[in-house]
Design a protein around this motif. Structure first.
Motif, PDB file in Angstrom:
ATOM      1  N   ALA A 185       0.827  -1.201   0.000  1.00  0.00           N
ATOM      2  CA  ALA A 185       0.000   0.000   0.000  1.00  0.00           C
ATOM      3  C   ALA A 185       0.868   1.260   0.000  1.00  0.00           C
ATOM      4  N   ALA A 223      -6.443   5.572  -5.013  1.00  0.00           N
ATOM      5  CA  ALA A 223      -7.348   4.649  -4.318  1.00  0.00           C
ATOM      6  C   ALA A 223      -8.740   4.741  -4.923  1.00  0.00           C
ATOM      7  N   ALA A 227      -8.611  -0.901  -4.022  1.00  0.00           N
ATOM      8  CA  ALA A 227      -8.407  -0.664  -2.596  1.00  0.00           C
ATOM      9  C   ALA A 227      -8.338  -1.955  -1.789  1.00  0.00           C
TER      10      ALA A 227
END
Length: 127
Positions: free
Chosen positions: A53, A60, A65
């Motif tokens: 991440a 995003a 996500a």
């Protein structure tokens, strides 16, 4: 009547797959793989997805996500307990998060209780 027999014939192999071939533990079985993936996916603090991440440059959005986990093709047994109800296992796991794919070795333990239920515990990732 032919429809019912067809359904029963098609369902039988599926039930065999769910039932397995006995009480033998296996690091690389479908059931074990699914349990490992579920354990990792449920751990929202795991270092592998956090690393991916942080490295991802994708914006995003709902499609990227959620991390996607994949176990490597080969999971091996590194040791077995004397009673064959506990296995230490190792393999590769990758996570795809946004535009980043991160891969790491995963170590886990598979145990079978006396009533035949299987449990999996995953060693936390270290970087």
């Amino acid at each position: 009547m032919p429809c019912n027999r067809s359904l029963a014939f098609v369902s039988f192999p599926f039930l065999l797959l769910l039932g397995g071939c006995g009480d033998k533990l296996d690091c690389d079985s479908i059931e074990t793989r699914n349990a490992v993936l579920q354990a990792v996916a449920d751990d929202h603090r795991n270092a592998l997805v956090n690393y991916a991440a942080k490295q991802s440059t994708a914006k995003a959005d709902p499609e990227n996500a959620k991390p996607i986990y994949v176990l490597g093709q080969k999971i091996v047994t590194t040791s077995a307990g004397g009673d064959k109800r506990t296995l230490q296992c190792s393999g590769g796991i990758s996570v795809l998060f946004g535009n980043i794919k991160a891969t790491k070795r995963i170590d886990f333990t598979v145990q079978q209780s006396s009533d035949g239920k299987m449990s999996v515990s995953v060693v936390p990732f270290e970087f």
